[in-house]
Structures are given as C-alpha cells and as structure tokens.
Write an enzyme that holds these catalytic residues in place. Sequence first.
Site: not given
Lengths: 305, 305, 305
Positions: A25, A86, A138, A141, A159
């Site tokens: 990425e 982003k 929240d 995606a 994370k």
Amino acid sequence: MKQYLEFSKEVKEAIEAGKPIVALESTIISHGMPYPQNVQTAREVEQIVRDGGAVPATMALIDGKIKIGLSDDELEMFGNADNVAKASRRDIGYLLATKQLGATTVAATMICADLAGIRVFVTGGIGGVHRGAETTMDISADLDELGKTNVAVVCAGAKSILDIGLTLEYLETKGVPVVGYGTDELPAFFTRKSGFPLSISTDSAEDVAGMLKAKWDLGLEGGAVIANPIPEEDELDPAFINGIIENALQEAKENGISGKETTPFLLGKVKDLTEGKSLVANIALVKHNAKVGTEIAVAYNELNS
Amino acid sequence: MKQYLEFSKEVKEAIEAGKPIVALESTIISHGMPYPQNVQTAREVEQIVRDGGAVPATMALIDGKIKIGLSDDELEMFGNADNVAKASRRDIGYLLATKQLGATTVAATMICADLAGIRVFVTGGIGGVHRGAETTMDISADLDELGKTNVAVVCAGAKSILDIGLTLEYLETKGVPVVGYGTDELPAFFTRKSGFPLSISTDSAEDVAGMLKAKWDLGLEGGAVIANPIPEEDELDPAFINGIIENALQEAKENGISGKETTPFLLGKVKDLTEGKSLVANIALVKHNAKVGTEIAVAYNELNS
Amino acid sequence: MKQYLEFSKEVKEAIEAGKPIVALESTIISHGMPYPQNVQTAREVEQIVRDGGAVPATMALIDGKIKIGLSDDELEMFGNADNVAKASRRDIGYLLATKQLGATTVAATMICADLAGIRVFVTGGIGGVHRGAETTMDISADLDELGKTNVAVVCAGAKSILDIGLTLEYLETKGVPVVGYGTDELPAFFTRKSGFPLSISTDSAEDVAGMLKAKWDLGLEGGAVIANPIPEEDELDPAFINGIIENALQEAKENGISGKETTPFLLGKVKDLTEGKSLVANIALVKHNAKVGTEIAVAYNELNS
Ligand SMILES: [Mn+2]
Ligand SMILES: [Mn+2]
Ligand SMILES: [Mn+2]
C-alpha cells in the site's frame, strides 16, 4: 478497465513470467510514517519481497491511472508530497477522474491488487472497528472490503488504537477467515498477544495458500486476514504501549478529532509519546510481514501453476 | 469448483431427473442435539422430505470435499464424532484444504446448497443478532449470508436465545424477505408468536415459490426466510420458556461464555432447565419445517420446469 | 429478467436513440406527499427532466411488471390509491408474484433503474441511519443498496428526521462516494448545512460524470450520493425546523411508532407542525434536484457515447 491500469516494467514482466507478486500500500508511506523513514522502509520492504523470490507491486493513484508498481522517484514523491489524498474505496473514482494523487488505504490497495490479479498483500495493520463504535458507528471500510474482495492481507492484526474484540466480531459476521500465523490468538500490532482466540491457526504457508485456493476456487468471495505477530525481539511492553494508547485516545476525544483524521492523529500521538519506539516497532513488523507474505505468495503461486 | 463437490447417488439421480431437492444442515446433528436423538431426527427429517416427493441433501465437509447428501454411516459419524468443527462461511476454505470434518451452519449450508444449485433449505432456526449486540456486535454470519446467497431458508424463526426485533431490523437493512408462513408475525422458535409483525404473510407454497422465482429471475441476490411457526400442539408455554432463556443468558454472562461457544452453551442450558421439553419441541418444529419446506421445493421446481 | 420489465413508449424511444434518462421514484408520490400536490409535483419534475434534455422514467410495480416510465393515468393512480404497498428490495419479488401495486423506495428504484440500464436517479432525500439506531439497529435498506447497486442518487441529503453523522459513517464503511454538489458539507434536506464535512466537493456535472464512469468502468460496484443543497430562497430556518423535528421524534416515541411506519409518521407530523412549509420546501428541493440530476445524466451520457 485496462485503460486505468499502468504496470511497472518489473510487475509486467513478473505477470508474463508467472512469478509470484506481492501488493503493497501507499498510505503507509504518505500518511503512516514520517519522512525519510517512510521511503526507506518502503524500499527495504520491496527488497525483502524480491529476496524472497517474488516481485513487489506498490499501489498508488497518479494522473488518472492506478499504478501497479512504483518507480523509485514515485516512492520518493509519495513520501514527501503534501498534496496526496488518502484514497479508500469511495475516493478512487473521483481521484482518477480529476487526476489527483491518491495514496491507497488497505481497502483501496485490495481493490487495485484484485484488478491486477494479485492475491497477496502485505501491510502493517488493517483498519477495524474503532473504540466507541457502539455509538459512533466508526468502522473502517477495510472490513467490508475484506468481506468482498479476493485478496489476502498479511498484517500484525488490527491497528492497536482500535477495538480488537469488536473487529473480530465484525469479521466473523462478514465471513472473513482470520488466520493466526504461528499463534492461536489475534496479535495486537505492537505486541504479540491480545487475548482474543482465533479459530484458525497455522504456521504453514502452504496451508494458508491451500485455504485461499479452496475458498476462491469455490467462488467464496472476499479476502482473508493473515495475522502475523510482531517478532518477540521487537515487541513493545504491553503495559507501556497500552497506557500510551489510552492517553492518545483521551486526547483525541478532548480535541474533537474524528473520522478520517483519527488514525493519523492517534498514530502521531503514539509515536511522540513512545519517543519513536512505536515507529521502530512498526517498521520491524512490516518487514516481518513482508517476509511471511512473500512465503505465502510463493506458495499460492506454486499451487496455481 | 466441481472438484470440491461430491454428490450422493440419490442426489445425483434427482438432479438428472429434475426432481425437487431440499438441503439440510449438519451442525444441528453434530452440535445442536444430543446423541442418539440427533441421528434419529436427521433420518426422520430426510424421510419426511422423501415422503413429500423431494430428495434430501444433507451437507457436510469430509476429507476435502463438500458432501451433497450423506450416507447413513456418515450421518451416524456426524452424530457421534467429537472432532467435528463447526463450519461457517469463514471456515470452509481452511477445513477443505486441511481435510478436516466440518458440520455446516446455516450460512455454510446455504453456500453448499447454492454451489449445488439447490434453492430450498430446511432447518430449525437461523442465527441472528444476539441479545446485547448493541454493545458486543455479536451478529451471526447467517444474516449476511441471507443478504447475498440465493437460498430460501425454511425455519421456525431465529433461535429463541437471540434478539428477535434486532434480527428483523438487520434483515430489513440487508433487503431479505421474511415471509410469515400461515402467520403475520415472526414465530419465536419454541412458541408461535413473538409480537413482531411481518410485511409478507401467506400460507401458499405457490406464492412463496413465485416470490423466489421473481426475485432470482431479476438477479436480486440473496436468500429469504420462510418463517413457519411450531405446530400448536408442540409449542412450549411462553412464560415457562422465556423465563428459562433469561436464566440461561444470565448464566452464560456469569461464566464469560462468548462467541462461537454461546449458542451450544445456551441451547444445552435450555435443554437441561426444561428437562428435555425443549429438545422435544425442537424435533417437532424441525419435522414440521421439513414438511413445509418440501412443499415449497416441489412448488418451486414446478414453476421452473 | 426481460419479461418483468415494461418500458413506456417515451423511455423505449430514448433508449433506442441513446438519449440520457433520469430515474424517478414512486414512493414520494404515494407515501411522501399528499394529493394532489404529489401528482402535480411528479408531473412538474418529469417536465424539468425533459426541459433539461433527458427523459424521465418513473418506476413502479404494476400487475406483475416493473414499469419503467409511467403514463399520466398511472401517475394519477399512484397519487390517489390507498392499496399501494411501499416496495423496498425485500418486497419486490413478492409484490411481482402476487401482482400487487408497489411504490418503489430509493432502494427499489435503484434496483429498477439498474435493471433498465439507467444510471442517474433523482429524489428528495435518501433513507439512512435512524436516530437511536445505536440501540434499535433501524437502518434504511437504501444504504446497503448504495453499497452494491450502480446508480447515482441525486438528493438533498438524508431525510432530516435521520441521524446525519451516523448515516455518513455507515456510507463510509460501505465505500459509497458522497459528493457535495456546490458545497463542502452534507446538506440537511430542509436546510443547506449540517456541519458534517464531505471529502468530495464539486459544482461540475462533468466531474461527477467522470467519477461515475471511472468507478463503474473499474467494476467498483455500488452507487453514489450526489448531495445537492436546497436553494437558498427555499430553505427553512434551521432553528425552526430542527425544533419541530425534535417534537415529532418525541411524539413518535410516545406513540410507539416504529419500523416502516416511522418515516411517513414523522414526515406527516413535520408537515402539520410547519403548517405546510415543509411540503413547499420539499417540492422546491425535489425540483432543484431534478434540474441538477438532469445535467449529470446529460454529462454522463456524453462521456459514454
Ligand atoms: Mn471511519
Ligand atoms: Mn457471533
Ligand atoms: Mn427501518
């Protein structure tokens, strides 16, 4: 579709030769680490993939194209530029149409890899369900992408700033396999253990490759999480890092940080409060993931040839 | 894909002859009922399907294959063995690749049925949104499967230990039709009424078949819930069973039971506390579902031939 | 599939001539506004589309068919009849099979448009996450539809009775682009501002068309929200309308209104309490959306021809 894809020479030759390829990425470069460690890490990770017998394909959006494999100059640009958006799934179309620079998140990198026929993707950690998502909804995606796009994501778990238990529940609902690689519990990014058990555990790249092949041969759409713990010598002390994360979360809340800004804010705070130890650990785990991910890409390539 | 599917002789002949087929799950055998009632019920349910003019196809994962239709010995093995994994969508690839025994949940049975071209599946109850899921996010993968896989699930509603109202909301969001079969409210598994109204109600197998045909002819992906109340003579007293479920939920909480272990724990508790009455009711409702599901499979088969 | 679709003469000729087409919903006619304003508005909206150089296709379910484009008599019938079911994704199959009248919601209109190959759809506001959905899980099927069906929805944001922040989070998780059309925050239906920033903002119909083309050319499934604020001269005073919505929500709660009944109840209350000002604003914003949506449909049609 083809008109949007632009392959680097190295990746194009790898495809023609039937060589294993590992997707990488670009958000980790442009938004996840400071310069110059970001660019240096990106180069070292690419080299680990090559040393393992595969070819790296770092993804990014440039000038209306999806780049599959970046040049050295492009890596440098993404590590330095401050006009890089982003890019998650929702942003890809607009960024391409308006020819903006876009650094791909986990979700967007999965999409780009899938479009290019690349099935294994190495990163640091996936997004997930944010702490407090019971009321804020929240949820990254990345998780819905894992539910529908056929790419395996090799990472050190979600994370650490996220809610690991809720992230696992969400992935279970979406039917996404989560494999503990050499562990029977989900690693917690900076540390090896989270206390959350996994139903699939193996230390065999061949078994992971076999699982992916069976899943996709059957048409069972969606990705997989290959959760690879940070090496013992690199992990942070759990009490130390968890205390710091609590503080960072508190500070985000007090400053009204939300949405897209949350992850960079928290990661920045964690880096400051750990006096850089988190960055060192982050780099170590990404490199370790690159080693393991390359083994899986090689095994998967052998199964399919 | 074909190399993973292994059809029983009975099912293979039914496909060739264009006969209606009814899918059945194996988790209810290996994890849902005690031995020997589980095997006996499985055999009786298969016979009800045959008596109704269709062919039963019980699904399971054995030795790297998806079995479409089990032999008598295989039914016995799944009722007895203690090394059978519970297989949901996320587990199928790994269990096949490592040649383990897997008993298919509602989600996995839907997948197997779809792969085999079987459109009607009979079970006891579907998974759903767990009580407390507002904070735990514990939501069965069955619901997302209903949102994407083209199989109708004939059942007595969601398992009674779940939150029925939230389960209905979730299914509405996913666009899944929930049909009250001979009722205008969702049945509550052990009892005929839940108090939650349904927008679709019919007692015509032909109307259900017509709905499924229109839906799938249009390419509207996903399944349907055909909610068939337990027969009046078999239903448990609502006050009695609801009190017991409350107690079982309390006990699960106190013992820290969560995730995959919850359903078997609660169903076991409910069985103990009802002194076996719940098992009797469970068997009765499954058989009734088999009768109704077979009628729907026959009607659907006629519409399509 | 084709046997279920019935095109009006005007729409059929538009398809053959390669003209731009704009989809319109029928729930707004049968359940969203009182007679005769509903029929009058429907006619005026259709004319705005024609004046902009495209052809309107109002969708509805009639006698086992999906109608793509309604006659004047059919518009009148949907504005008057009291036996019209509200048809969302889950209802389409059953209403077609049983030949009932169905007025298409946002989700169902997206499906009908997609089946007919129409990519731009104009409405008032989309459904979304209901206030209190953290505990009720009441989330409109419109949002999941936006996550999977390739139709752009031009609207003035989510209906004002919803939780706008949670709706945006949900759309982000599903990877749905939300474009602020001439604004950088999500409009709040009756008012131009909600305080919630958007990551995509443009006032160029060509850029929106380019975004849609790139997204769908790449096979990135799902729709997009084009959020177009109510014109300044038509917007309601924020303090006035927000106070009224709070009162209506309170009244719904006290009367135990839930599920499908909530939206019509709240919209009715809001209309009463605003003494019709909300209806005037609603009509104004729908017409404005028709103007903008037609420009986008024209631009998208040019890009693809
Ligand atoms: Mn988020
Ligand atoms: Mn669960
Ligand atoms: Mn709802």
